[in-house]
Design a protein around this motif. Sequence first.
Motif, PDB file in Angstrom:
ATOM      1  N   ARG A  75      -9.098  26.910   7.617  1.00  0.00           N
ATOM      2  CA  ARG A  75     -10.222  26.598   8.501  1.00  0.00           C
ATOM      3  C   ARG A  75     -11.545  26.456   7.757  1.00  0.00           C
ATOM      4  O   ARG A  75     -12.473  25.847   8.277  1.00  0.00           O
ATOM      5  CB  ARG A  75     -10.352  27.676   9.577  1.00  0.00           C
ATOM      6  N   GLY A  76     -11.647  27.035   6.549  1.00  0.00           N
ATOM      7  CA  GLY A  76     -12.891  26.932   5.810  1.00  0.00           C
ATOM      8  C   GLY A  76     -13.123  28.173   4.979  1.00  0.00           C
ATOM      9  O   GLY A  76     -12.241  29.025   4.826  1.00  0.00           O
ATOM     10  N   VAL A  77     -14.321  28.265   4.416  1.00  0.00           N
ATOM     11  CA  VAL A  77     -14.633  29.400   3.544  1.00  0.00           C
ATOM     12  C   VAL A  77     -16.062  29.869   3.780  1.00  0.00           C
ATOM     13  O   VAL A  77     -16.974  29.060   3.965  1.00  0.00           O
ATOM     14  CB  VAL A  77     -14.411  29.012   2.055  1.00  0.00           C
ATOM     15  N   TRP A  78     -16.242  31.186   3.809  1.00  0.00           N
ATOM     16  CA  TRP A  78     -17.572  31.795   3.867  1.00  0.00           C
ATOM     17  C   TRP A  78     -18.018  32.100   2.438  1.00  0.00           C
ATOM     18  O   TRP A  78     -17.240  32.612   1.630  1.00  0.00           O
ATOM     19  CB  TRP A  78     -17.540  33.106   4.656  1.00  0.00           C
ATOM     20  N   ALA A  79     -19.270  31.802   2.143  1.00  0.00           N
ATOM     21  CA  ALA A  79     -19.824  32.112   0.821  1.00  0.00           C
ATOM     22  C   ALA A  79     -21.341  32.107   0.909  1.00  0.00           C
ATOM     23  O   ALA A  79     -21.926  31.705   1.925  1.00  0.00           O
ATOM     24  CB  ALA A  79     -19.338  31.110  -0.220  1.00  0.00           C
ATOM     25  N   SER A  80     -21.968  32.524  -0.166  1.00  0.00           N
ATOM     26  CA  SER A  80     -23.429  32.568  -0.214  1.00  0.00           C
ATOM     27  C   SER A  80     -24.018  31.177  -0.007  1.00  0.00           C
ATOM     28  O   SER A  80     -23.578  30.206  -0.616  1.00  0.00           O
ATOM     29  CB  SER A  80     -23.875  33.118  -1.567  1.00  0.00           C
ATOM     30  N   SER A  81     -25.032  31.110   0.839  1.00  0.00           N
ATOM     31  CA  SER A  81     -25.714  29.842   1.087  1.00  0.00           C
ATOM     32  C   SER A  81     -26.301  29.275  -0.197  1.00  0.00           C
ATOM     33  O   SER A  81     -26.224  28.068  -0.453  1.00  0.00           O
ATOM     34  CB  SER A  81     -26.821  30.047   2.130  1.00  0.00           C
ATOM     35  N   ALA A  82     -26.861  30.142  -1.025  1.00  0.00           N
ATOM     36  CA  ALA A  82     -27.463  29.696  -2.278  1.00  0.00           C
ATOM     37  C   ALA A  82     -26.411  29.095  -3.204  1.00  0.00           C
ATOM     38  O   ALA A  82     -26.648  28.084  -3.870  1.00  0.00           O
ATOM     39  CB  ALA A  82     -28.167  30.860  -2.962  1.00  0.00           C
ATOM     40  N   THR A  83     -25.241  29.713  -3.234  1.00  0.00           N
ATOM     41  CA  THR A  83     -24.155  29.201  -4.089  1.00  0.00           C
ATOM     42  C   THR A  83     -23.695  27.832  -3.612  1.00  0.00           C
ATOM     43  O   THR A  83     -23.522  26.895  -4.406  1.00  0.00           O
ATOM     44  CB  THR A  83     -22.973  30.184  -4.087  1.00  0.00           C
ATOM     45  N   ILE A  84     -23.497  27.698  -2.321  1.00  0.00           N
ATOM     46  CA  ILE A  84     -23.029  26.422  -1.770  1.00  0.00           C
ATOM     47  C   ILE A  84     -24.061  25.326  -2.003  1.00  0.00           C
ATOM     48  O   ILE A  84     -23.719  24.206  -2.417  1.00  0.00           O
ATOM     49  CB  ILE A  84     -22.708  26.565  -0.267  1.00  0.00           C
ATOM     50  N   ASP A  85     -25.338  25.642  -1.759  1.00  0.00           N
ATOM     51  CA  ASP A  85     -26.389  24.637  -1.950  1.00  0.00           C
ATOM     52  C   ASP A  85     -26.485  24.210  -3.415  1.00  0.00           C
ATOM     53  O   ASP A  85     -26.642  23.015  -3.720  1.00  0.00           O
ATOM     54  CB  ASP A  85     -27.736  25.200  -1.491  1.00  0.00           C
ATOM     55  N   ARG A  86     -26.384  25.168  -4.324  1.00  0.00           N
ATOM     56  CA  ARG A  86     -26.472  24.843  -5.752  1.00  0.00           C
ATOM     57  C   ARG A  86     -25.315  23.948  -6.191  1.00  0.00           C
ATOM     58  O   ARG A  86     -25.515  22.921  -6.856  1.00  0.00           O
ATOM     59  CB  ARG A  86     -26.479  26.128  -6.580  1.00  0.00           C
ATOM     60  N   ILE A  87     -24.115  24.312  -5.791  1.00  0.00           N
ATOM     61  CA  ILE A  87     -22.943  23.541  -6.209  1.00  0.00           C
ATOM     62  C   ILE A  87     -22.930  22.172  -5.554  1.00  0.00           C
ATOM     63  O   ILE A  87     -22.552  21.171  -6.185  1.00  0.00           O
ATOM     64  CB  ILE A  87     -21.653  24.324  -5.888  1.00  0.00           C
ATOM     65  N   ARG A  88     -23.371  22.104  -4.306  1.00  0.00           N
ATOM     66  CA  ARG A  88     -23.432  20.800  -3.629  1.00  0.00           C
ATOM     67  C   ARG A  88     -24.404  19.866  -4.352  1.00  0.00           C
ATOM     68  O   ARG A  88     -24.111  18.678  -4.548  1.00  0.00           O
ATOM     69  CB  ARG A  88     -23.849  20.983  -2.171  1.00  0.00           C
TER      70      ARG A  88
END
Length: 239
Positions: A75-88
């Motif tokens: 269904r998806g993954v929970w993770a740090s917003s900062a991590t997701i934004d940086r990697i995106r």
Amino acid sequence: MILEEVVANDQGKDGRTCLPGPTPNSVRASDGRVVTVPEGWVFLPPGDAGLTRRVKAAGDHWVVQEKVGRRMFYRGVWASSATIDRIRAELEAERSTEGYAKRKEAASRRREVDQAGYVEDFHGAVLAFLAFHPGHADLADRLARAVTEHATPVGSGTVSRTERIPVEQRAEAAVIAWMRHRTTGYDGMAIPTVKGKRREVRRMLARRSQELLQRYRRGEPVGVDCPLKKALVPRAGAG
């Protein structure tokens, strides 16, 4: 209460697997307890495999899966917003380069070649499983093509896409599944919601399908009222 105490560690040191929670910002641990996601985390739904893969490799995350029937769905993954934004942002920069575009095009061509080869191999495996008498060769070819076209598309979710069993077994399972839906009344059956009953019905229909296939293997004459012949009649307007 720390995460390790409430969510089963199925993904390694930094990743945990859980079920959807009763609220948008919660998950359910394997023992049924509800856990609120950490502050500053956001949910990343499926859709970008590259982004998801890097986010999971970057550190702490919670993978959400849900069992529907006998199958488990991601269904998806929970993770740090900062991590997701940086990697995106990093991915967007990489994907905007000419080199990335060329690699993606080359990979697409390789997948097309691989898919074409698999379709050919699967079609051959279906024909080998059918092993119809030469007098029924035309029907065998039409059946093999129909099963292959239904079973082999990427993302179809059919048994033919699994690599856990040999292609010969995939071909047999795909033929029996196709016949169950196209030559029997299975789809319209009112099957009691009793554990094991649907499996019992499917086994019974599989035996009937195998018996029908044996007639074609022996070269017996089969009338026009045969459900397999009817299922393979070209539809009006079909190319």
